[in-house]
Write a protein that holds these residues in place. Structure first.
Motif, PDB file in Angstrom:
ATOM      1  N   LEU A  86     -17.502  99.568 -11.394  1.00  0.00           N
ATOM      2  CA  LEU A  86     -16.889 100.785 -11.143  1.00  0.00           C
ATOM      3  C   LEU A  86     -15.345 100.430 -10.155  1.00  0.00           C
ATOM      4  O   LEU A  86     -14.404 101.140 -10.505  1.00  0.00           O
ATOM      5  N   ALA A  87     -15.575  99.983  -9.180  1.00  0.00           N
ATOM      6  CA  ALA A  87     -14.494  99.597  -8.310  1.00  0.00           C
ATOM      7  C   ALA A  87     -13.519  98.806  -9.024  1.00  0.00           C
ATOM      8  O   ALA A  87     -12.237  98.963  -8.989  1.00  0.00           O
ATOM      9  N   VAL A  88     -13.744  97.640  -9.696  1.00  0.00           N
ATOM     10  CA  VAL A  88     -12.773  96.999 -10.575  1.00  0.00           C
ATOM     11  C   VAL A  88     -11.999  97.864 -11.600  1.00  0.00           C
ATOM     12  O   VAL A  88     -10.952  97.872 -11.825  1.00  0.00           O
ATOM     13  N   PHE A  89     -12.926  98.628 -12.247  1.00  0.00           N
ATOM     14  CA  PHE A  89     -12.389  99.710 -13.274  1.00  0.00           C
ATOM     15  C   PHE A  89     -11.365 100.504 -12.549  1.00  0.00           C
ATOM     16  O   PHE A  89     -10.295 100.866 -13.345  1.00  0.00           O
ATOM     17  N   THR A  90     -11.683 101.155 -11.399  1.00  0.00           N
ATOM     18  CA  THR A  90     -10.742 101.868 -10.786  1.00  0.00           C
ATOM     19  C   THR A  90      -9.533 101.195 -10.277  1.00  0.00           C
ATOM     20  O   THR A  90      -8.356 101.845 -10.478  1.00  0.00           O
ATOM     21  N   LEU A  91      -9.538 100.050  -9.477  1.00  0.00           N
ATOM     22  CA  LEU A  91      -8.565  99.207  -9.438  1.00  0.00           C
ATOM     23  C   LEU A  91      -7.684  98.938 -10.685  1.00  0.00           C
ATOM     24  O   LEU A  91      -6.347  98.738 -10.612  1.00  0.00           O
ATOM     25  N   GLY A  92      -8.430  98.689 -11.714  1.00  0.00           N
ATOM     26  CA  GLY A  92      -7.492  98.269 -13.005  1.00  0.00           C
ATOM     27  C   GLY A  92      -6.870  99.414 -13.578  1.00  0.00           C
ATOM     28  O   GLY A  92      -5.770  99.506 -14.073  1.00  0.00           O
ATOM     29  N   SER A  93      -7.481 100.704 -13.423  1.00  0.00           N
ATOM     30  CA  SER A  93      -6.755 102.030 -13.756  1.00  0.00           C
ATOM     31  C   SER A  93      -5.410 102.199 -12.701  1.00  0.00           C
ATOM     32  O   SER A  93      -4.277 102.528 -13.375  1.00  0.00           O
ATOM     33  N   LEU A  94      -5.537 101.961 -11.518  1.00  0.00           N
ATOM     34  CA  LEU A  94      -4.526 101.911 -10.600  1.00  0.00           C
ATOM     35  C   LEU A  94      -3.285 100.955 -11.067  1.00  0.00           C
ATOM     36  O   LEU A  94      -1.934 101.165 -11.165  1.00  0.00           O
ATOM     37  N   ALA A  95      -3.706  99.728 -11.583  1.00  0.00           N
ATOM     38  CA  ALA A  95      -2.784  98.705 -11.946  1.00  0.00           C
ATOM     39  C   ALA A  95      -2.009  99.218 -13.219  1.00  0.00           C
ATOM     40  O   ALA A  95      -0.770  98.896 -13.333  1.00  0.00           O
ATOM     41  N   CYS A  96      -2.804  99.851 -13.961  1.00  0.00           N
ATOM     42  CA  CYS A  96      -2.373 100.044 -15.441  1.00  0.00           C
ATOM     43  C   CYS A  96      -1.324 101.306 -15.208  1.00  0.00           C
ATOM     44  O   CYS A  96      -0.017 101.309 -15.705  1.00  0.00           O
ATOM     45  N   GLN A 112      -9.551  96.056 -16.156  1.00  0.00           N
ATOM     46  CA  GLN A 112     -10.146  97.454 -16.608  1.00  0.00           C
ATOM     47  C   GLN A 112     -11.303  96.958 -17.521  1.00  0.00           C
ATOM     48  O   GLN A 112     -12.452  97.686 -17.307  1.00  0.00           O
ATOM     49  N   GLY A 113     -11.147  96.175 -18.512  1.00  0.00           N
ATOM     50  CA  GLY A 113     -12.400  95.722 -19.455  1.00  0.00           C
ATOM     51  C   GLY A 113     -13.416  95.384 -18.607  1.00  0.00           C
ATOM     52  O   GLY A 113     -14.429  95.394 -18.940  1.00  0.00           O
ATOM     53  N   PHE A 114     -13.107  94.221 -17.764  1.00  0.00           N
ATOM     54  CA  PHE A 114     -14.205  93.778 -17.196  1.00  0.00           C
ATOM     55  C   PHE A 114     -14.886  94.670 -16.212  1.00  0.00           C
ATOM     56  O   PHE A 114     -16.184  94.707 -16.034  1.00  0.00           O
ATOM     57  N   ALA A 172      -4.009 106.979 -14.275  1.00  0.00           N
ATOM     58  CA  ALA A 172      -3.909 107.380 -12.830  1.00  0.00           C
ATOM     59  C   ALA A 172      -5.098 108.484 -12.668  1.00  0.00           C
ATOM     60  O   ALA A 172      -5.617 108.587 -11.625  1.00  0.00           O
ATOM     61  N   VAL A 173      -5.272 109.247 -13.718  1.00  0.00           N
ATOM     62  CA  VAL A 173      -6.261 110.297 -13.603  1.00  0.00           C
ATOM     63  C   VAL A 173      -7.675 109.739 -13.115  1.00  0.00           C
ATOM     64  O   VAL A 173      -8.591 110.439 -12.866  1.00  0.00           O
ATOM     65  N   ASN A 174      -7.657 108.441 -13.606  1.00  0.00           N
ATOM     66  CA  ASN A 174      -9.505 107.634 -13.256  1.00  0.00           C
ATOM     67  C   ASN A 174      -9.452 107.683 -11.839  1.00  0.00           C
ATOM     68  O   ASN A 174     -10.627 107.665 -11.467  1.00  0.00           O
ATOM     69  N   ILE A 175      -8.471 107.411 -11.069  1.00  0.00           N
ATOM     70  CA  ILE A 175      -8.639 107.071  -9.747  1.00  0.00           C
ATOM     71  C   ILE A 175      -9.470 108.021  -8.869  1.00  0.00           C
ATOM     72  O   ILE A 175     -10.480 107.272  -8.261  1.00  0.00           O
ATOM     73  N   PRO A 176      -9.211 109.056  -8.838  1.00  0.00           N
ATOM     74  CA  PRO A 176     -10.140 109.971  -7.912  1.00  0.00           C
ATOM     75  C   PRO A 176     -11.643 110.214  -8.454  1.00  0.00           C
ATOM     76  O   PRO A 176     -12.317 110.109  -7.576  1.00  0.00           O
ATOM     77  N   PHE A 177     -11.694 110.225  -9.759  1.00  0.00           N
ATOM     78  CA  PHE A 177     -13.034 110.184 -10.146  1.00  0.00           C
ATOM     79  C   PHE A 177     -13.862 108.966 -10.010  1.00  0.00           C
ATOM     80  O   PHE A 177     -14.945 109.096  -9.816  1.00  0.00           O
ATOM     81  N   GLY A 178     -12.902 107.808 -10.029  1.00  0.00           N
ATOM     82  CA  GLY A 178     -13.786 106.710  -9.475  1.00  0.00           C
ATOM     83  C   GLY A 178     -14.221 106.524  -8.279  1.00  0.00           C
ATOM     84  O   GLY A 178     -15.055 106.099  -7.993  1.00  0.00           O
TER      85      GLY A 178
END
Length: 450
Positions: A86-96, A112-114, A172-178
């Motif tokens: 979940l942490a990696v996905f959220t950071l990946g979303s920020l990078a995207c 994000q995929g990892f 970016a919308v993923n970040i607060p939910f993550g």
């Protein structure tokens, strides 16, 4: 050590909330990027063909990472793998969201995929520890409901965001939910016993080669790429797969769960899952071409005509999960897949100029049948494995789904290459036939279930 049979309430509800938030984000991100591809390609000055890697990189990384992440969950804890994912996905979303070129966006999607693989690989295993055994089908039904709704509303969510903001906001919308999901996970998720064994890096590499090259090779067949290159890719995938299986046979907790595949009902459930998702994807990929190319419907109308399938699946999934706690999944799944096959056959038999209603009720039948199959099948895959091997079962559940979807999509591409004018009809009929085969395999499970 947690309670042996599920979490108490209200902790169970909090645990399901964090699982739901992460799963919705991971599924949505697999769907919304497709809608935004033309916009992204134009903004980063990339060709349409190269921009497809924004989608492919995400799906490919998830596929090759599911089983290794599931194995990590058994060795180090599902809760830990989920939180890291979940942490990696959220950071990946920020990078995207911060990406300014196709290369940086693609690399961010790999990250994000990892993260998504970490979430998806242990999702089912966590549910097995969150819910007591007598309510496992209910928990899995809720899970299927979330996946169905997320898939159905993905294009709508993407269109809504793009109508008021630029494409980086899709990520970016993923970040607060993550962040919220991670905070809840820390306090609510269950702890599972660990094997204490070391992670098998060699098996993880062989798994990546086998599944990665298999999917790339199958996709190449569909795209009509050089036959020699495809042969090399599939050949290396086969050799890596054989080496992987031979290596797993001597391990107590293998990364590729060959020990679970020795269980008849688990093996038949995996085969049923691959076939059913292959049938679903044959229809999902072919039908938009039919609606737009043959019937002349708009893109918006096509999206609306596709919606009854996942919507019906989402509606029936919780009820199917409840039924799975009381009746054999082999029977429920077989009935569902026969219904799905009948729905596809009815779609193939549509009149030359069908009304929207003609299409909608047939699509709903397909979705109803698929939903009746999915929850009971997932319950059987998880419950037939020993509790300490829930990670391997969860990883195989997700891998079977992606393998079926990838194969189904490649079959549609192959049919378009061979029979351009009849490809859509053949794809839908093939989907009905494959769903029929899946139904027969599902019925075979009845004699292995009490």
């Amino acid at each position: 050590m947690e309670a042996s049979d599920g979490l108490p309430t209200p902790r169970r509800y909090w645990a399901m909330l964090t699982v739901a938030l992460a799963l919705i984000m991971a599924v949505l991100d697999g769907a919304i990027a497709n809608v935004a591809l033309p916009t992204i390609a134009s903004d980063v000055q990339a060709s349409p063909a190269s921009s497809i890697w924004v989608v492919n990189a995400y799906q490919l990384v998830i596929t090759i990472s599911l089983l290794p992440c599931a194995s990590l969950g058994e060795h180090y804890g599902y809760r830990r793998v989920y939180k890291v994912g979940l942490a990696v996905f959220t950071l990946g979303s920020l990078a995207c969201a911060l990406s300014d070129s196709l290369a940086t966006l693609t690399m961010a999607r790999v990250v994000q995929g990892f993260g998504a693989a970490g979430i998806m690989s242990v999702n089912g295993a966590l549910i097995r520890y969150i819910y007591p055994r007598r309510q496992l089908g209910h928990g899995i039904g809720i899970n299927a409901l979330l996946v169905g709704v997320s898939s159905a509303v993905g294009p709508t969510v993407a269109a809504g965001i793009l109508s008021v903001a630029s494409w980086p906001w899709l990520f970016a919308v993923n970040i607060p939910f993550g962040v919220v999901a991670l905070a809840i996970a820390t306090r609510s998720l269950p702890v599972n016993p660990r094997t204490g064994q070391r992670f098998d890096v060699v098996s993880a590499v062989l798994n990546a080669l086998a599944f990665g090259l298999l999917i790339i090779g199958i996709d190449g067949l569909g795209q009509g790429e050089g036959r020699q290159l495809e042969a090399v890719e599939l050949g290396v995938a086969l050799l890596a797969g054989i080496w992987l299986v031979r290596r797993q046979l001597a391990l107590a907790s293998p990364l590729l769960p060959v020990d679970l595949l020795r269980i008849p009902v688990f093996r038949l459930s995996i085969l049923t899952s691959v076939c059913s998702f292959g049938a679903q994807m044959l229809a999902y990929v072919a039908l938009p071409f039919y609606f737009q190319g043959t019937l002349g419907r708009s893109e918006v109308a096509t999206g609306l005509l596709m919606t009854p399938w996942p919507l019906a699946t989402a509606v029936i999934a919780p009820m199917a999960g409840w039924l799975a706690d009381r009746y054999p999944s082999g029977m429920l799944g077989g009935i569902g897949l026969v219904t799905m096959a009948a729905g596809l056959a009815l779609i193939a038999g549509l009149p030359a100029e069908p009304s929207s209603l003609d299409i909608v009720w047939r699509m709903a039948i397909c979705g109803f049948g698929f939903g009746l199959f999915q929850s009971p099948n997932n319950r059987t895959m998880l419950s037939s494995a020993p509790r300490e091997r829930s990670g391997g079962a969860s990883g195989m559940l997700a891998t079977a789904r992606l393998l079926g979807q990838t194969t189904g999509a490649a079959m549609v591409s192959l049919l378009f290459g061979l029979y351009s004018d009849k490809a859509v009809a053949l794809a839908i009929l093939s989907g009905a036939a494959v769903a029929g085969v899946a139904a027969l395999v599902s019925f075979l499970r009845v004699r292995h279930q009490t």
